[in-house]
Structures are given as C-alpha cells and as structure tokens.
Design a protein around this motif. Structure first.
Motif, PDB file in Angstrom:
ATOM      1  N   LEU A 160       0.821  -1.205   0.000  1.00 63.75           N
ATOM      2  CA  LEU A 160       0.000   0.000   0.000  1.00 63.75           C
ATOM      3  C   LEU A 160       0.857   1.257   0.000  1.00 63.75           C
ATOM      4  N   THR A 161       0.366   2.282  -0.697  1.00 61.08           N
ATOM      5  CA  THR A 161       1.057   3.570  -0.760  1.00 61.08           C
ATOM      6  C   THR A 161       0.094   4.673  -0.311  1.00 61.08           C
ATOM      7  N   GLY A 162       0.590   5.896  -0.311  1.00 60.36           N
ATOM      8  CA  GLY A 162      -0.263   7.014   0.089  1.00 60.36           C
ATOM      9  C   GLY A 162      -0.251   7.191   1.597  1.00 60.36           C
ATOM     10  N   SER A 163      -1.115   8.038   2.077  1.00 61.26           N
ATOM     11  CA  SER A 163      -1.084   8.363   3.503  1.00 61.26           C
ATOM     12  C   SER A 163      -2.283   7.766   4.235  1.00 61.26           C
ATOM     13  N   ILE A 164      -2.326   7.983   5.528  1.00 58.17           N
ATOM     14  CA  ILE A 164      -3.424   7.464   6.351  1.00 58.17           C
ATOM     15  C   ILE A 164      -4.619   8.409   6.206  1.00 58.17           C
ATOM     16  N   PRO A 165      -5.782   7.883   5.762  1.00 59.65           N
ATOM     17  CA  PRO A 165      -6.961   8.746   5.629  1.00 59.65           C
ATOM     18  C   PRO A 165      -7.626   8.967   6.989  1.00 59.65           C
TER      19      PRO A 165
END
Ligand SMILES: *[C@@H]1O[C@H](CO)[C@@H](O)[C@H](O)[C@H]1NC(C)=O
Ligand SMILES: *[C@@H]1O[C@H](CO)[C@@H](O)[C@H](O)[C@H]1NC(C)=O
Length: 385
Positions: A188-193
């Motif tokens: 997984l990539t991106g940030s914590i929603p």
C-alpha cells in the motif's frame, strides 16, 4: 380456483414429504456456494479439507451433518441462510467469486491462510450484515475496493499479508462499527486517511505508506489502543497530539523516517501508554525527557536514530520502565548511576553511543560505545549538552 392455488394444493399433496427433508437452504445461497467452490482449483481441494465435503447432492444446512458440509460454513438458526464462511487453511487456490455478495445474511467471511488470488470483489460492499472480513495470508492483489467503506456492520477487517496495492480508501470513517484494521505486509502507498471513529487497533506495518500522521486522521479516536505502523515511509514531525490520544497503549512506529518527535507530558499525569517503539527512524535532538512521566510506560525504544545530548536522569527514576533501548545514537555524558545500582531493574541497551564510563560489567552497556573519532566528528562545531 385460481391456477396458482390449484398448483399449490397439488404440490403440497404430492411433494410435502420431499419438502421437509430437502430445500432447507435458500436456492440462491446454494447456487452461490456452488459458484464459490467452482472458482477454486479442484487440484487445490485436498480430500480431507472442508471444501471437499461440500457435496451439493445434499442440503448444506441439513442437520445432523454427517459426511457432507462438515465444516467451512455455518447456517442461520432456521437453517435457511448461510451466515458464515470460515474456510480451513488447506491451501485452497482460486479467486473469490463476486457472487458471494448475494449471501445477504453473511456475518463472517474468513479465508485466511490460503492461496486465493485476484481482486477483492467490490460487490462485498453489499454484505450489510458482515461483521468480520478476514482475507489475511493469501495472494489477493489490486486495490482495496473503496466500496468496502459502506460495510456498516463491519467490526474487524484483516487484509494483512496479501499483495494489495494502491492507497487506503478515503471515507474509512464511515465504518462506524469497525474496531480492528490490519493491512500489514501489503504494497500500500499514500497516507493514512480519516480513520473509523470507534477504532481500537490500527495495524499497517510493512507497506510503503508515507506522509506525516495527520491530526485530522486520528481526531476523536478516543478508544484507539494500538497503533502499529512500523516499516513504512512515514515522515514529518510526530506532534504532541499523538501521544495524548486518551486510550493509547502500544505504539510501534519503528523503521520509518520520522525526523522529529514532540513528547508532551501526559494529560493530568495519567496515560495508559505501555510500549513505544521509535527505533530506526531519523529522529534528531535530545532524548525526550517527558517519556519518564508516563506512569505505565515499561518498554521504550528510540534505538538507531540521530539523538544527541545526555540520557535524562528521570529515565532512571521511572518506576515502570523495564526495557529501554537507546543504542545506536550519539548520546554523551555519564549514564545515570541508578541504572546500575542494586542489579538494576532495567534491561535493554545504551550501547553504540558516545557515553563515558558505561560500566562494561552491565549488560546495558553492550554493544561497546562508538569510536571516539566518530563521536568527535558527530559533535564537531556543535555545543555539548
Ligand atoms: C455426494 O453425495 C451423494 C449422495 O449421498 C453420493 O452418492 C456421492 O457419492 C457423493 N459425492 C461425492 C463426491 O462424495
Ligand atoms: C529496521 O531496519 C533495520 C535497519 O535497516 C533492520 O536491521 C531491521 O531488521 C528493520 N526491522 C524491521 C522489523 O524491519
């Protein structure tokens, strides 16, 4: 008499006996189970496994179950609907049919420790009674379907140890029943929603998640006890609001790239924090003295960062501290004598620093300190604390 009524009379006269024995389970659920089994490679269905016992010439919910449908599923109390699929870890290989979304009464879908591959069907969002979704340790790939955020009954989501990519869906905060999320060891990539408001445990170790931990993601998470986000690419200052989350007990943020941490004194002197791992980050500055003010903190690691200055005396006075790892930094001065008095109740390591007079007889002082040339280099031009 209308034709339908005539038909029913005829049907009940001649078929009642059959009806009692057969057709307990809804026909639609049976056809879903058939499709579920058909999407698994026959060669991966071992003779002793649950799925091998699924023989559709008998009713899945008939009781007592002797040789068929002995395990892998459960039925509603009235034996008409399938309400659980809990497969055994028998090495099943195949895809998960999107038709599983038609099992409207399903509360548990657990396929853990098998070899399922392909996407997680977005149609799972139709399972409005689903409480537990466990797909851990398979080969599911593709992204986490954003539609899962409509699973209003979901309490536990475990997708750990698959090959999921893309980002964690937005609107996770719609999952108001969710207590546990484990997304560890995916891609997984991106940030914590923004996170579900009633969450107790958040785990997403071993991904490529990045960005800072934003306060708005964690806002209102008053029940959050466990945060395990080690082995990712998180960076940005870890600000004081984080350690003030009121129920926080265990924090593992090791092996990230946090450059700076702000450790506040616990609010009202009370905190449930027991264990904090911040090892293998890029934290600069002094050892945060305020950790010593957390009344239950018994494990603290800030090993292998860029810390400088001395070890706060308060650390040696803490009544709760049992394991302390400050090794692999650039700490100077004499370590507090209390650590070594009377056998010392604290284990761990203060090694691989620039400390003076760390008694070699103490296990706390292994490994050895850095060569003085490395320490001089590190402190060149900087004031000593
Ligand atoms: C399925 O059940 C029927 C009826 O009991 C039986 O005749 C048949 O052999 C079974 N099939 C398998 C593969 O066990
Ligand atoms: C953290 O990183 C260090 C250094 O790269 C490595 O030795 C260690 O195994 C890592 N720990 C985990 C749990 O990945």
């Amino acid at each position: 008499m209308p034709k339908l009524v005539l038909f029913l009379v005829w049907f009940s006269l001649f078929h009642t006996g059959n009806l009692v024995v057969q057709a307990l389970t809804s026909a639609s659920d049976i056809s879903v189970l058939k499709a579920f089994k058909a999407s698994i490679k026959p060669s991966s269905i071992k003779p002793w496994s649950c799925l091998a016992s699924w023989n559709f010439s008998v009713d899945p919910c008939s009781v007592p179950r002797r040789s068929y449908f002995t395990c892998g599923l459960a039925c509603s109390p009235d034996s008409t609907r399938i309400n659980q699929i809990t497969l055994d870890p028998a090495g099943y290989s195949g895809t998960l049919t999107p038709l599983v979304s038609q099992l409207a009464q399903l509360t548990i879908l657990d396929l853990a420790d098998n070899s399922f591959f392909g996407p997680i069907p977005s149609s799972l969002s139709l399972l409005s009674n689903l409480q537990t979704l466990t797909l851990r340790s398979n080969f599911f790939s593709g992204s986490i379907p954003p539609s899962i955020t409509s699973l209003k009954s979901l309490e536990s989501l475990d997708l750990a140890r698959n090959s999921l990519s893309g980002s964690i869906p937005n609107f996770m905060n719609f999952l108001t029943s969710l207590k546990r999320i484990d997304l560890s060891f995916n891609k997984l990539t991106g940030s914590i929603p923004k996170l579900p408001p009633n969450l107790l445990e958040l785990a997403a170790k071993g991904n490529s998640l990045s960005g800072p931990l934003y306060k708005w993601s964690f806002d209102g998470l008053n029940q959050l006890e466990v945060v395990e986000l080690s082995e990712n690419a998180f960076a940005g200052a870890l600000e004081s609001w984080f350690f003030l989350l009121p129920s926080l007990q265990q924090v593992d943020l090791a092996n990230n790239s946090f450059p700076r941490i702000e450790i506040p004194k616990p609010a009202d002197g009370s905190s449930n924090l027991v264990a904090v791992n911040l090892g293998f980050n890029k934290i600069q500055g002094y050892v945060p003295e305020n950790f010593a003010a957390y009344p239950l903190l018994s494990f603290l690691s800030i090993r292998y960062n860029g810390l400088s200055g001395t070890i706060p005396l308060e650390y040696s006075k803490s009544k709760s501290m049992r394991r302390l790892f400050l090794d692999g930094n650039f700490l100077i001065g004499k370590p507090p004598a209390r650590f070594f008095a009377g056998g010392g109740s604290v284990t761990g390591s203060l090694g691989d620093n620039c400390l003076q007079n760390c008694p070699g007889s103490s296990q706390l002082c292994t490994p050895a300190q850095k060569p003085s040339s490395v320490c001089k280099q590190a402190y060149r031009g900087k004031p000593r604390h």
